[in-house]
Design an enzyme around this catalytic site. Sequence first.
Site, PDB file in Angstrom:
ATOM      1  N   LYS A 133      -2.865  47.554  93.487  1.00 21.16           N
ATOM      2  CA  LYS A 133      -2.073  47.177  92.510  1.00 21.16           C
ATOM      3  C   LYS A 133      -0.547  46.929  93.207  1.00 21.16           C
ATOM      4  O   LYS A 133       0.386  46.725  92.600  1.00 21.16           O
ATOM      5  CB  LYS A 133      -1.989  48.314  91.472  1.00 21.16           C
ATOM      6  CG  LYS A 133      -2.982  48.529  90.520  1.00 21.16           C
ATOM      7  CD  LYS A 133      -2.862  49.803  89.863  1.00 21.16           C
ATOM      8  CE  LYS A 133      -4.024  49.973  88.940  1.00 21.16           C
ATOM      9  NZ  LYS A 133      -4.442  51.512  88.693  1.00 21.16           N
ATOM     10  N   PRO A 179       0.662  46.617  85.492  1.00 22.63           N
ATOM     11  CA  PRO A 179       0.071  45.609  85.672  1.00 22.63           C
ATOM     12  C   PRO A 179      -1.358  45.987  86.595  1.00 22.63           C
ATOM     13  O   PRO A 179      -1.466  46.844  87.557  1.00 22.63           O
ATOM     14  CB  PRO A 179       0.780  44.992  86.939  1.00 22.63           C
ATOM     15  CG  PRO A 179       2.078  45.750  86.833  1.00 22.63           C
ATOM     16  CD  PRO A 179       2.110  47.092  86.103  1.00 22.63           C
ATOM     17  N   GLU A 180      -2.540  45.269  86.182  1.00 27.93           N
ATOM     18  CA  GLU A 180      -3.670  45.419  86.791  1.00 27.93           C
ATOM     19  C   GLU A 180      -4.134  44.003  87.459  1.00 27.93           C
ATOM     20  O   GLU A 180      -3.282  43.255  87.562  1.00 27.93           O
ATOM     21  CB  GLU A 180      -4.745  45.934  85.891  1.00 27.93           C
ATOM     22  CG  GLU A 180      -4.480  47.207  85.162  1.00 27.93           C
ATOM     23  CD  GLU A 180      -5.425  47.682  84.306  1.00 27.93           C
ATOM     24  OE1 GLU A 180      -6.706  47.373  84.619  1.00 27.93           O
ATOM     25  OE2 GLU A 180      -5.015  48.357  83.192  1.00 27.93           O
ATOM     26  N   ARG A 195      -3.743  59.083  78.296  1.00 33.43           N
ATOM     27  CA  ARG A 195      -4.482  57.880  78.610  1.00 33.43           C
ATOM     28  C   ARG A 195      -5.364  57.570  77.333  1.00 33.43           C
ATOM     29  O   ARG A 195      -5.948  58.266  76.683  1.00 33.43           O
ATOM     30  CB  ARG A 195      -5.662  58.202  79.741  1.00 33.43           C
ATOM     31  CG  ARG A 195      -6.369  57.088  79.994  1.00 33.43           C
ATOM     32  CD  ARG A 195      -7.320  57.386  81.094  1.00 33.43           C
ATOM     33  NE  ARG A 195      -6.873  57.576  82.386  1.00 33.43           N
ATOM     34  CZ  ARG A 195      -7.502  58.191  83.589  1.00 33.43           C
ATOM     35  NH1 ARG A 195      -8.860  58.615  83.128  1.00 33.43           N
ATOM     36  NH2 ARG A 195      -6.915  58.188  84.647  1.00 33.43           N
TER      37      ARG A 195
END
Length: 268
Positions: free
Chosen positions: A58, A2-3, A257
């Site tokens: 966050k 979640p951002e 990433r």
Amino acid sequence: MPEIPDLEAIRGFLNQRLPGQRIERAEALIPVVFRVPKDDLIQTLEGNALGMTERRGKFLLFGLESGHLLVINAMLTGRFQYLRPEVKRRARTCLALGLANGWELRYVDERLMGKVYLTTPERLMEVPQFAEMGPDALGVSEEEFTQRLRRFTGQIKSALVNHRFVAGIGNAYADEILFAARLHPYRKRTTMTGDDISRLYAAIGKVFAWATPIVAGQMREELNYEERRDFLKMHRRGGEPCPVCGTRISEITAGQRITSFCRTCQPG
Ligand SMILES: [Zn+2]
């Protein structure tokens, strides 16, 4: 993970429903995520009423009538749910709060990497990562943003996702922001001009203002939130045409990433 757009949408959803709701039943189901003794947590939560939910970076901070804060860092796979109690619980449901209005607030975490704290506003800085966290990416001024950025000499994407610089940006939205700012993700910060930095700063506000209502629109009466990011323009769209220029989108995986970008729109 979640951002800011996910957490802002969740916060908006919960703030329309939670304030004033008494917690009739608290169940701490999977001990590994709790950074507070289970009995203390249950004792504090049961009979307490929820206040406003806030966000810092966050983290979500659930205010309680007693003055305590229930603080949750969802990390990679933590998810919040607001459901009828009869909806079957997922296996990795860590926390379930039965509310006076008949609904249930749950925290689910598939990989159990998230952390749940119970604290007070005075002791918030003792929560790990809080003290080192930079200003929130949604509230930082351009002046402070520019000043803080000077401390980072590496690649610009690495700075953006570093919560010590600004908090709340993760891997997915960093790609969107860099695309909106027309900056190559591996661009060295030291080669960026004042104009580049201004464009980057403006892109953060633009991308979050665009994405948050889209995420919020995915929520209806209940919250059973799975990250659906099919609306993103760049992140994980490797091989597809760039929506601006049609160039095939590049995708590079370094470590864990994934970075997606357009070599034409984000030349360097
Ligand atoms: Zn392009």
